[in-house]
Design a protein around this motif. Structure first.
Motif, mmCIF file in Angstrom:
data_model
loop_
_atom_site.group_PDB
_atom_site.id
_atom_site.type_symbol
_atom_site.label_atom_id
_atom_site.label_comp_id
_atom_site.label_asym_id
_atom_site.label_seq_id
_atom_site.Cartn_x
_atom_site.Cartn_y
_atom_site.Cartn_z
ATOM 1 N N ASP A 173 -3.800 -5.366 -2.724
ATOM 2 C CA ASP A 173 -2.345 -5.191 -2.656
ATOM 3 C C ASP A 173 -2.010 -3.745 -2.303
ATOM 4 O O ASP A 173 -1.088 -3.480 -1.512
ATOM 5 C CB ASP A 173 -1.698 -5.555 -3.991
ATOM 6 C CG ASP A 173 -1.857 -7.017 -4.342
ATOM 7 O OD1 ASP A 173 -1.681 -7.852 -3.438
ATOM 8 O OD2 ASP A 173 -2.170 -7.332 -5.499
ATOM 9 N N LYS A 174 -2.740 -2.817 -2.887
ATOM 10 C CA LYS A 174 -2.532 -1.401 -2.557
ATOM 11 C C LYS A 174 -2.870 -1.125 -1.101
ATOM 12 O O LYS A 174 -2.176 -0.353 -0.423
ATOM 13 C CB LYS A 174 -3.388 -0.519 -3.481
ATOM 14 C CG LYS A 174 -2.949 -0.495 -4.941
ATOM 15 C CD LYS A 174 -3.860 0.414 -5.739
ATOM 16 C CE LYS A 174 -3.345 0.658 -7.149
ATOM 17 N NZ LYS A 174 -3.386 -0.537 -7.990
ATOM 18 N N MET A 175 -3.937 -1.758 -0.599
ATOM 19 C CA MET A 175 -4.299 -1.577 0.802
ATOM 20 C C MET A 175 -3.186 -2.095 1.721
ATOM 21 O O MET A 175 -2.916 -1.515 2.782
ATOM 22 C CB MET A 175 -5.605 -2.322 1.117
ATOM 23 C CG MET A 175 -6.839 -1.799 0.387
ATOM 24 S SD MET A 175 -7.217 -0.055 0.752
ATOM 25 C CE MET A 175 -6.559 0.730 -0.730
ATOM 26 N N THR A 176 -2.562 -3.182 1.313
ATOM 27 C CA THR A 176 -1.441 -3.737 2.084
ATOM 28 C C THR A 176 -0.310 -2.724 2.203
ATOM 29 O O THR A 176 0.232 -2.500 3.287
ATOM 30 C CB THR A 176 -0.918 -5.020 1.408
ATOM 31 O OG1 THR A 176 -1.924 -6.036 1.460
ATOM 32 C CG2 THR A 176 0.346 -5.530 2.082
ATOM 33 N N ILE A 177 0.038 -2.098 1.098
ATOM 34 C CA ILE A 177 1.145 -1.140 1.075
ATOM 35 C C ILE A 177 0.801 0.132 1.842
ATOM 36 O O ILE A 177 1.655 0.726 2.517
ATOM 37 C CB ILE A 177 1.515 -0.811 -0.381
ATOM 38 C CG1 ILE A 177 2.149 -2.041 -1.033
ATOM 39 C CG2 ILE A 177 2.453 0.387 -0.461
ATOM 40 C CD1 ILE A 177 2.393 -1.893 -2.505
ATOM 41 N N HIS A 229 3.584 -6.013 10.225
ATOM 42 C CA HIS A 229 3.446 -7.099 9.249
ATOM 43 C C HIS A 229 2.033 -7.069 8.678
ATOM 44 O O HIS A 229 1.052 -7.226 9.396
ATOM 45 C CB HIS A 229 3.710 -8.458 9.912
ATOM 46 C CG HIS A 229 3.534 -9.622 8.976
ATOM 47 N ND1 HIS A 229 3.275 -10.908 9.411
ATOM 48 C CD2 HIS A 229 3.573 -9.695 7.616
ATOM 49 C CE1 HIS A 229 3.161 -11.713 8.372
ATOM 50 N NE2 HIS A 229 3.332 -11.003 7.266
ATOM 51 N N VAL A 230 1.933 -6.841 7.375
ATOM 52 C CA VAL A 230 0.638 -6.861 6.692
ATOM 53 C C VAL A 230 0.675 -8.019 5.702
ATOM 54 O O VAL A 230 1.590 -8.107 4.888
ATOM 55 C CB VAL A 230 0.359 -5.541 5.950
ATOM 56 C CG1 VAL A 230 -1.099 -5.491 5.510
ATOM 57 C CG2 VAL A 230 0.692 -4.342 6.823
ATOM 58 N N LYS A 231 -0.302 -8.888 5.781
ATOM 59 C CA LYS A 231 -0.310 -10.061 4.899
ATOM 60 C C LYS A 231 -1.700 -10.282 4.323
ATOM 61 O O LYS A 231 -2.697 -9.837 4.896
ATOM 62 C CB LYS A 231 0.144 -11.309 5.653
ATOM 63 C CG LYS A 231 -0.859 -11.848 6.657
ATOM 64 C CD LYS A 231 -0.351 -13.119 7.306
ATOM 65 C CE LYS A 231 -1.441 -13.788 8.141
ATOM 66 N NZ LYS A 231 -2.522 -14.337 7.316
ATOM 67 N N PRO A 232 -1.769 -10.981 3.182
ATOM 68 C CA PRO A 232 -3.085 -11.303 2.623
ATOM 69 C C PRO A 232 -3.828 -12.250 3.554
ATOM 70 O O PRO A 232 -3.235 -13.153 4.147
ATOM 71 C CB PRO A 232 -2.744 -11.981 1.284
ATOM 72 C CG PRO A 232 -1.344 -12.485 1.456
ATOM 73 C CD PRO A 232 -0.663 -11.509 2.360
ATOM 74 N N LEU A 285 4.178 -8.138 3.544
ATOM 75 C CA LEU A 285 4.913 -6.883 3.651
ATOM 76 C C LEU A 285 5.338 -6.696 5.104
ATOM 77 O O LEU A 285 4.508 -6.664 6.016
ATOM 78 C CB LEU A 285 4.053 -5.699 3.208
ATOM 79 C CG LEU A 285 4.718 -4.320 3.321
ATOM 80 C CD1 LEU A 285 5.959 -4.236 2.429
ATOM 81 C CD2 LEU A 285 3.740 -3.213 2.962
ATOM 82 N N PHE A 286 6.647 -6.615 5.313
ATOM 83 C CA PHE A 286 7.215 -6.363 6.634
ATOM 84 C C PHE A 286 7.848 -4.972 6.615
ATOM 85 O O PHE A 286 8.713 -4.692 5.773
ATOM 86 C CB PHE A 286 8.275 -7.402 6.988
ATOM 87 C CG PHE A 286 7.756 -8.813 7.077
ATOM 88 C CD1 PHE A 286 7.216 -9.306 8.263
ATOM 89 C CD2 PHE A 286 7.801 -9.656 5.970
ATOM 90 C CE1 PHE A 286 6.737 -10.603 8.344
ATOM 91 C CE2 PHE A 286 7.329 -10.959 6.043
ATOM 92 C CZ PHE A 286 6.789 -11.429 7.231
ATOM 93 N N ILE A 290 0.647 -2.324 -8.962
ATOM 94 C CA ILE A 290 0.410 -2.127 -7.534
ATOM 95 C C ILE A 290 0.888 -0.745 -7.113
ATOM 96 O O ILE A 290 0.186 -0.010 -6.406
ATOM 97 C CB ILE A 290 1.137 -3.212 -6.708
ATOM 98 C CG1 ILE A 290 0.503 -4.583 -6.940
ATOM 99 C CG2 ILE A 290 1.106 -2.860 -5.221
ATOM 100 C CD1 ILE A 290 1.285 -5.730 -6.317
ATOM 101 N N GLY A 291 2.086 -0.368 -7.553
ATOM 102 C CA GLY A 291 2.696 0.884 -7.123
ATOM 103 C C GLY A 291 2.152 2.132 -7.789
ATOM 104 O O GLY A 291 2.327 3.241 -7.259
ATOM 105 N N GLY A 292 1.476 1.974 -8.930
ATOM 106 C CA GLY A 292 0.932 3.141 -9.620
ATOM 107 C C GLY A 292 1.993 4.189 -9.876
ATOM 108 O O GLY A 292 3.122 3.867 -10.263
ATOM 109 N N VAL A 293 1.661 5.450 -9.623
ATOM 110 C CA VAL A 293 2.622 6.530 -9.867
ATOM 111 C C VAL A 293 2.889 7.332 -8.596
ATOM 112 O O VAL A 293 3.234 8.515 -8.665
ATOM 113 C CB VAL A 293 2.138 7.461 -11.001
ATOM 114 C CG1 VAL A 293 2.195 6.758 -12.325
ATOM 115 C CG2 VAL A 293 0.722 7.976 -10.725
#
Length: 443
Positions: free
Chosen positions: A388-392, A217-220, A142-143, A88-91
């Motif tokens: 998941d990346k879009m959430t972050i 707050h971003v959630k699926p 993600l909060f 998810i976090g990549g680099v």
């Protein structure tokens, strides 16, 4: 001296222990809204976890604590979560340029400008990415607490641990979650009091700088989940409990001597010596059994030894002397290992992670080549973790827009470079698609 236990008439046992924010609206009235999974029952009103003030995580608001315990007791569950976090976090986060290449939308990394670098460091986006990736891999939600300066510029983006935040229950006629409560007691104390929490308003997308401090707050977008999200691996709870018991089984087998490893058959008149009374015979029996047990433990690492006394052996023959029979130890049976592997594959599927990518090997090896692993890695980062990346990135892009940082560029997560596929020039004679490379048959 190994302890001898009499378990029946003429049957003894010797045991030995080895030393060894997306705002969600709910229509005209959100006060009765609940989550379909891991939430309260519709119409239940107050729950034992929340006492009506906030929306609990699970029946008694301890679902996250239970899941954390489940992960920690597992020999590899955290590894699956960590692997998903890494993909998810990549680099890192950085500016990209949007373009269309051969009919496909592409985001190409571009150099970071001095202005962007300063902003990136100010918000400490490297730490943000590491923490946010873990939160999403664990719970899906993600909060983020966004703090603005007096000039209404973003001062900080702080990831809030999902364990320590709850949505305040919407009041009657409210159409959305408008406030979040923060407390380290959530999950550990039933019915945290309102006076013991820190209240923070929810981010307002219609007026992004409305509050100096707010929660994004971003959630699926899981159907039925109106308040909180969750990760698919939560559904592996039952099979995880089974795999967590397998090491206990083996530990008990080795440490507590779960299996009888030797059978010693002795004639029932073996200790009847002339001139010995019953008490002296029992003393002689104990001494002999101790010697046999100590010898077997020292030479053959016996675990438990079963002693029986009779005239005939199990095959009906008369016992002439002491007979020692090693017994097959079922700890060598591969059934438990096969079950352990099968369930781990189920767990890997629940996490959306290939077991080999998580360095969880089966059948004594990963069993895949580097190219196969690279293909799996590319599939993982390009498809399985896209949302998941879009959430972050959502809170970061909100901050980018508020601060006016390079609006012409698109902030994305850099891909992990895993494998460069062989590219043979089309004109090369080695290219199988080049018809001119075909050789004519010899005349």
């Amino acid at each position: 001296m190994a302890p001898i236990k009499k378990i029946a008439s003429n049957v003894y046992l010797v045991s030995y222990k080895p030393q060894s924010a997306v705002t969600v609206t709910f229509g005209k009235d959100a006060s009765q809204t609940v989550d379909a999974a891991y939430g309260e029952k519709p119409g239940s009103g107050k729950s034992s976890g929340s006492k009506g003030g906030y929306v609990p995580r699970g029946k008694d608001d301890d679902k996250l604590v239970q899941l954390h315990k489940l992960l920690t007791e597992s020999p590899n569950k955290w590894q699956f979560v960590n692997t998903r976090r890494n993909f998810i976090g990549g680099v890192g986060i950085g500016p990209h340029q949007e373009e269309v290449v051969k009919g496909e939308l592409k985001y190409t990394p571009i150099p970071r400008s001095p202005q962007y670098r300063e902003w990136h460091e100010l918000l400490d986006l490297d730490t943000y990415l590491a923490e946010a990736s873990y939160q999403v891999a664990f719970g899906g939600d993600l909060f983020v607490k966004m703090t603005l300066s007096l000039g209404k510029k973003v001062e900080s983006l702080q990831v809030v641990d999902t364990f320590e935040i709850r949505a305040r229950k919407p009041k009657e006629n409210e159409t959305k979650i408008s406030e979040y409560w923060l407390s380290s007691k959530f999950g550990y104390v039933k019915g945290v009091k309102e006076e013991d929490v820190v209240k923070v308003p929810a981010f307002d997308p219609l007026d992004p700088t409305k509050y100096p401090v707010c929660i994004i707050h971003v959630k699926p977008a899981i159907p039925g989940q109106k308040i909180y999200g969750f990760e698919p691996w939560w559904g592996t709870e039952r099979v995880t409990k089974i795999t967590n018991r397998v090491p206990d089984y083996y530990e008990a087998a080795f440490d507590n001597g779960f299996f009888v490893t030797h059978h010693v058959d002795i004639p029932d008149n073996y200790f009847k010596k002339e001139g010995l009374n019953e008490e002296e015979e029992e003393q002689l029996k104990k001494q002999v059994l101790d010697q046999i047990a100590d010898t077997l433990m020292g030479l053959e690492k016996a675990n438990k030894i079963l002693f029986t006394f009779s005239k005939l052996s199990v095959d009906g023959k008369t016992i002439e002397g002491v007979k020692i029979t090693p017994l097959k130890n079922p700890i060598n049976d591969e059934a438990f290992l096969k079950m352990f592997e099968s369930i781990n594959l189920i767990q890997a599927s629940g996490h959306g992670v290939r077991a080999d990518l998580a360095s969880v090997a089966f059948n004594n090896g990963l069993g895949t080549s580097g190219k196969e692993l690279a293909t799996s890695a590319n599939y993982m980062q390009d498809f399985m973790t896209h949302f998941d990346k879009m959430t972050i990135l959502k809170p970061v892009r909100i901050a980018q827009k508020i601060d006016g940082i390079e609006p012409e560029n698109y902030l994305c997560i850099y891909r992990i470079s895993s494998y460069t596929y062989d590219v043979t020039p089309e004109a090369s004679s080695q290219n199988l698609n080049n018809k001119s490379s075909e050789t004519k048959p010899e005349q």
